[in-house]
Design a protein around this motif. Structure first.
Motif, PDB file in Angstrom:
ATOM      1  N   UNK A 113       0.953  -1.299   0.066  1.00 51.23           N
ATOM      2  CA  UNK A 113      -0.018  -0.136  -0.182  1.00 51.23           C
ATOM      3  C   UNK A 113       1.054   1.308  -0.013  1.00 51.23           C
ATOM      4  N   UNK A 114       0.309   2.174  -0.644  1.00 51.03           N
ATOM      5  CA  UNK A 114       0.904   3.539  -0.702  1.00 51.03           C
ATOM      6  C   UNK A 114       0.873   4.477   0.625  1.00 51.03           C
ATOM      7  N   UNK A 115       2.033   4.840   1.077  1.00 52.78           N
ATOM      8  CA  UNK A 115       1.979   5.755   2.336  1.00 52.78           C
ATOM      9  C   UNK A 115       1.125   6.484   2.426  1.00 52.78           C
ATOM     10  N   UNK A 116       0.225   6.604   3.637  1.00 52.53           N
ATOM     11  CA  UNK A 116      -0.812   7.595   3.996  1.00 52.53           C
ATOM     12  C   UNK A 116      -2.192   7.302   2.932  1.00 52.53           C
ATOM     13  N   UNK A 117      -2.277   6.107   2.626  1.00 55.85           N
ATOM     14  CA  UNK A 117      -3.491   5.745   1.836  1.00 55.85           C
ATOM     15  C   UNK A 117      -4.254   5.007   2.955  1.00 55.85           C
ATOM     16  N   UNK A 118      -5.599   5.144   2.563  1.00 53.51           N
ATOM     17  CA  UNK A 118      -6.594   4.458   3.133  1.00 53.51           C
ATOM     18  C   UNK A 118      -6.981   3.150   3.069  1.00 53.51           C
ATOM     19  N   UNK A 201      10.271  -6.324  -6.287  1.00 53.22           N
ATOM     20  CA  UNK A 201       9.746  -5.876  -5.151  1.00 53.22           C
ATOM     21  C   UNK A 201       9.296  -4.540  -5.150  1.00 53.22           C
ATOM     22  N   UNK A 202       7.973  -4.496  -4.527  1.00 51.28           N
ATOM     23  CA  UNK A 202       7.106  -3.085  -4.574  1.00 51.28           C
ATOM     24  C   UNK A 202       7.962  -2.174  -3.856  1.00 51.28           C
ATOM     25  N   UNK A 203       7.624  -0.847  -4.269  1.00 53.96           N
ATOM     26  CA  UNK A 203       8.185   0.301  -3.455  1.00 53.96           C
ATOM     27  C   UNK A 203       7.050   1.188  -2.954  1.00 53.96           C
ATOM     28  N   UNK A 204       6.881   1.413  -1.905  1.00 54.89           N
ATOM     29  CA  UNK A 204       5.855   2.574  -1.264  1.00 54.89           C
ATOM     30  C   UNK A 204       6.390   3.872  -1.388  1.00 54.89           C
ATOM     31  N   UNK A 205       5.800   4.756  -0.735  1.00 57.09           N
ATOM     32  CA  UNK A 205       6.023   6.182  -0.663  1.00 57.09           C
ATOM     33  C   UNK A 205       4.816   6.854  -0.643  1.00 57.09           C
ATOM     34  N   UNK A 206       4.607   8.330  -0.251  1.00 53.08           N
ATOM     35  CA  UNK A 206       3.487   9.075   0.118  1.00 53.08           C
ATOM     36  C   UNK A 206       2.649   9.169  -1.153  1.00 53.08           C
ATOM     37  N   UNK A 207       1.244   9.199  -1.077  1.00 55.36           N
ATOM     38  CA  UNK A 207       0.459   9.534  -1.686  1.00 55.36           C
ATOM     39  C   UNK A 207      -0.549  10.669  -1.157  1.00 55.36           C
ATOM     40  N   UNK A 208      -0.979  11.442  -2.060  1.00 53.60           N
ATOM     41  CA  UNK A 208      -1.721  12.739  -1.430  1.00 53.60           C
ATOM     42  C   UNK A 208      -3.286  12.715  -1.864  1.00 53.60           C
ATOM     43  N   UNK A 209      -4.217  12.562  -1.116  1.00 46.98           N
ATOM     44  CA  UNK A 209      -5.449  12.511  -1.595  1.00 46.98           C
ATOM     45  C   UNK A 209      -5.860  13.988  -1.676  1.00 46.98           C
ATOM     46  N   UNK A 210      -6.845  14.101  -2.565  1.00 50.48           N
ATOM     47  CA  UNK A 210      -7.585  15.381  -2.815  1.00 50.48           C
ATOM     48  C   UNK A 210      -8.887  15.353  -2.219  1.00 50.48           C
TER      49      UNK A 210
END
Length: 455
Positions: A113-118, A201-210
């Protein structure tokens, strides 16, 4: 005329003497770090004994305590824990994606899952997958998106020699992708990992919701699985996917920038900052990102003290909080600098991995850059010979924007960085001792020259 020639000759001799003195001291710094350095063993402890240290986690607390103890042990005149509020995102469980389709066996993809995701609703979200290669294609196919899972198959561009350019080009799909798909009615998103490695290998990282659109589950997939998914869809098969994630936020909590300070002997009000960020993503040890930058920062402090160097200007060695999913540490550091009307003359950040150092990137005025470039011959013998305009770091960026502070980034060789970035293989074993130490040598040399001659 004789008087002029004598004065000119005296000036040349004086400059040569300074150059020789500087060269000799930088050699001492290099010897101290290469022969008696502690950075590699510090990195071993940070990664193996503490491990992941995402903002708000128990690892964050342990890492801050460790950092403060190491600052004191290295001989800082004072050690400061600068408080800041940080977000507290929790992954909450194992992320999964299972693909099914007529005539093919169910396939579980390697995802995160992407970081900060719900997180997904209980039982996950399940729908047909639609592949797009760009935002333009997404918009052109807007009528097909509602109720689907969007697969962003945007590749790192291999033609970029400097791999951070490939990252800058692709990262919008991680940051904006979920909300742009949700705007059109998608119920989930899967993105090609931000990497050009050859593994899966998958890479995560932040996402930003509108906030204007639904917050939908968002995952990254390993590159081999991404290629399989694309090839299967392009063969004409209809595929369905079930995404199960568990991410959620707890209330903001308290974190700290860990600051060690050497007080200036002549110009104590002029401040030089050098640092890296202490936090890492929760799925890895954070050895390259950014354990390397932290232990290099500590090593510069230790080497100065070991050589009994008394800086003319105040030098702050900073392990920043919360770079990965909030940038609260760098913002707080700049906010306090403004509030206290501090004079920050230079900032250097190491946040590009512990690989072989190649150069520095500078954000400075023309006059400052011209002065900086005079020092290149003194540092180049230790590997950093590529000095370019444009550079800095996420944590010191707020200082530059708030106060106009000149800033620089240590630029190691970047070819392997995105093999490890935000991925579970970013571990201690991926860092080479010599490369790590040479980065610290070059950082120490540059900080010494800025301290000696100012900007």
């Amino acid at each position: 005329m004789r008087r002029f020639l004598f004065a000119f000759a005296a000036l040349l001799i004086c400059n040569l003497t300074f150059a020789q003195s500087d060269s000799a001291f930088i050699r001492q710094l290099a010897d101290e770090i290469l022969l008696r350095g502690k950075a590699y063993e510090q990195l071993r402890h940070l990664t193996k004994k503490i491990g992941p240290r995402l903002a708000g986690s128990p690892g964050m607390v342990k890492a801050e305590q460790w950092g403060a103890a190491e600052m004191k042990g290295a001989g800082a005149d004072q050690t400061i824990l600068q408080e800041c509020k940080v977000p507290h995102w929790v992954r909450g469980g194992k992320d999964e994606a299972v693909v099914t389709g007529k005539g093919i066996p169910a396939r579980k993809l390697d995802v995160i899952a992407l970081g900060n995701s719900i997180g997904s609703p209980k039982g996950g979200v399940q729908a047909q997958v639609i592949e797009v290669s760009s935002f333009d294609e997404l918009d052109k196919r807007a009528a097909e998106v509602k109720g689907k899972i969007v697969f962003y198959n945007y590749h790192f561009k291999p033609a970029f020699v400097r791999t951070f350019q490939a990252y800058s080009d692709a990262v919008a799909y991680r940051g904006q992708g979920p909300s742009r798909a949700a705007k059109l009615g998608a119920i989930g998103v899967i993105i090609r990992s931000m990497s050009h490695s050859t593994d899966n290998i998958p890479h995560t990282g932040s996402t930003r919701y509108d906030s204007a659109y639904a917050k939908i589950p968002a995952i990254a997939v390993g590159l081999r699985d991404a290629d399989w998914l694309s090839q299967t869809l392009q063969s004409g098969k209809t595929l369905n996917m079930r995404i199960t994630t568990h991410g959620y936020f707890l209330p903001d909590t308290t974190g700290h920038n860990v600051i060690g300070e050497l007080k200036g002997s002549l110009y104590p009000d002029e401040i030089i900052t050098v640092g890296g960020h202490l936090d890492s993503w929760d799925n890895c040890e954070g050895a390259h990102d950014d354990g390397a930058g932290c232990v290099q920062t500590l090593e510069v402090l230790r080497a100065f003290k070991a050589l009994n160097y008394r800086p003319q200007r105040t030098i702050r060695f900073v392990l920043f909080a919360n770079e990965e999913n909030g940038l609260r540490g760098g913002s707080k550091y700049a906010e306090e600098a403004v509030a206290k009307k501090e004079k920050h003359i230079f900032a250097l950040e190491s946040d590009a991995g512990g690989f072989t150092p190649r150069g520095f990137g500078f954000t400075a005025s023309d006059e400052q850059y011209k002065k900086i470039m005079q020092w290149l011959p003194l540092v180049a013998p230790y590997g950093c010979s590529e000095w370019v305009r444009g550079g800095g770091g996420a944590d010191i960026g707020p200082l530059n924007r708030s106060l106009g502070t000149p800033m620089a980034s240590l630029n190691p060789d970047s070819q392997r960085y995105f093999d490890f970035h935000h991925a579970r293989n970013d571990v201690f074993e991926a860092v080479n001792k010599r490369e790590l130490e040479l980065g610290a040598v070059n950082m120490a040399a540059l900080i010494y020259l800025v301290d000696r001659y100012g900007l």
